[in-house]
Design an enzyme around this catalytic site. Structure first.
Site, PDB file in Angstrom:
ATOM      1  N   LEU A  92      54.497  17.710  40.760  1.00  0.00           N
ATOM      2  CA  LEU A  92      54.091  18.393  39.471  1.00  0.00           C
ATOM      3  C   LEU A  92      53.068  19.282  40.239  1.00  0.00           C
ATOM      4  CD1 LEU A  92      53.592  18.746  36.266  1.00  0.00           C
ATOM      5  CD2 LEU A  92      52.042  16.846  36.660  1.00  0.00           C
TER       6      LEU A  92
ATOM      7  N   HIS B  60      35.402  13.959  23.506  1.00  0.00           N
ATOM      8  CA  HIS B  60      35.756  14.571  25.040  1.00  0.00           C
ATOM      9  C   HIS B  60      36.398  13.506  25.691  1.00  0.00           C
ATOM     10  CE1 HIS B  60      34.667  18.424  23.904  1.00  0.00           C
ATOM     11  NE2 HIS B  60      33.293  18.407  24.006  1.00  0.00           N
TER      12      HIS B  60
ATOM     13  N   ASP C  29      42.540  21.385  21.949  1.00  0.00           N
ATOM     14  CA  ASP C  29      41.320  21.653  20.917  1.00  0.00           C
ATOM     15  C   ASP C  29      41.198  20.436  20.004  1.00  0.00           C
ATOM     16  OD1 ASP C  29      39.636  23.082  19.742  1.00  0.00           O
ATOM     17  OD2 ASP C  29      40.552  24.606  19.027  1.00  0.00           O
TER      18      ASP C  29
END
Ligand code: FPP
Length: 243
Positions: free
Chosen positions: A134, A37, A20
């Site tokens: 991962l 972004h 955020d």
């Protein structure tokens, strides 16, 4: 706090992140939200890299919620553009690193005009599905309540078909219907930018997750910040409802 001093035995198996603050980061610099972004994607690349290096088993990041479609067409377009660019640029390398990409959320329910994104997401899943390193879960068009409803509907269908009895519905059978089935439970959830909300993220998976909130805005969340979060987690006394 240096990452080299992290105790490997006290690392979380599964980290979830609410990335955020991109918009505020951009605003502070007098730039459009899309600039934030874009910087957020760069921060994400580094956190994925570090998670992989540390041997963390699963990393889940909230890239786009079911509610994010309410943002301006310009911002949604910028985010969708970044998503496409991300997979075009990163898929080969993630695959080389043995990363398995999973998408949490309703890919096929994405609106008209996102055909390229849908194809890129399906391609990323297929290409990496047998990888054993991962697990990178990217939540897109995702809602935690919707995920639980989807699981309930699936079990209700099985009950209606006579495959299971309602009494046989357990936390384990619900778990098996989640997007994250078979993955470790979320140990640590990180939220940047100081907000104290779950925002419909991983409601099921975070039942016993440790929370780490930092005022740092997501584009500024770097390796050092991540090490601080992991260090804080290592110091937590987890009781899972016991004493
Ligand atoms: C929250 O910041 C962030 C988002 C809604 C998008 C997160 C997306 C990325 C970091 C990049 C896209 C991801 C991939 C995988 C390519 P905000 O916009 O709500 O910031 P604000 O609260 O300061 O307005």
């Amino acid at each position: 706090m240096a990452e080299s001093t992290l105790n490997p035995e006290k690392l979380p198996a599964h980290v979830a992140i609410i990335m955020d603050g991109n918009g505020r980061w951009a605003k502070k610099k007098g730039r459009p939200r899309s600039f934030g972004h874009k910087a957020g994607v760069e921060a994400l690349r580094e956190i994925i890299k570090m998670s992989d290096e540390l041997g963390i088993k699963a990393l889940t990041v909230y890239a786009f919620s079911t509610e994010n479609w309410k943002r301006s067409a310009e911002e949604v377009g910028a985010l969708m553009g970044l998503l496409l660019e991300y997979f075009r640029r990163e898929l080969e390398e993630l695959n080389r690193k043995n990363v398995r990409i999973c998408i949490l959320g309703d890919i096929d329910g994405m609106p008209k005009g996102t055909e390229k994104q849908k194809a890129a997401l399906h391609q990323a899943i297929e290409k990496t599905q047998t990888n054993t390193g991962l697990i990178l879960n990217i939540a897109i068009n995702y809602g935690g309540q919707q995920e639980i409803v989807r699981a309930a509907q699936s079990l209700a269908r099985k009950a209606a078909q006579g495959l299971i009895r309602p009494e046989e519905i357990t936390t384990e059978s619900m778990e098996a219907e989640m997007y994250t089935a078979g993955e470790p439970k979320v140990d640590l959830i990180i939220r940047t930018s100081g907000e104290l909300r779950l925002s419909n993220f991983l409601l099921w998976q975070c039942a016993y997750a440790e929370f780490y909130i930092t005022d740092t805005l997501w584009p500024d969340f770097d390796r050092k910040q991540y090490a601080l979060a992991l260090e804080a987690y290592a110091g937590r006394n987890r009781r899972f409802g016991g004493v």
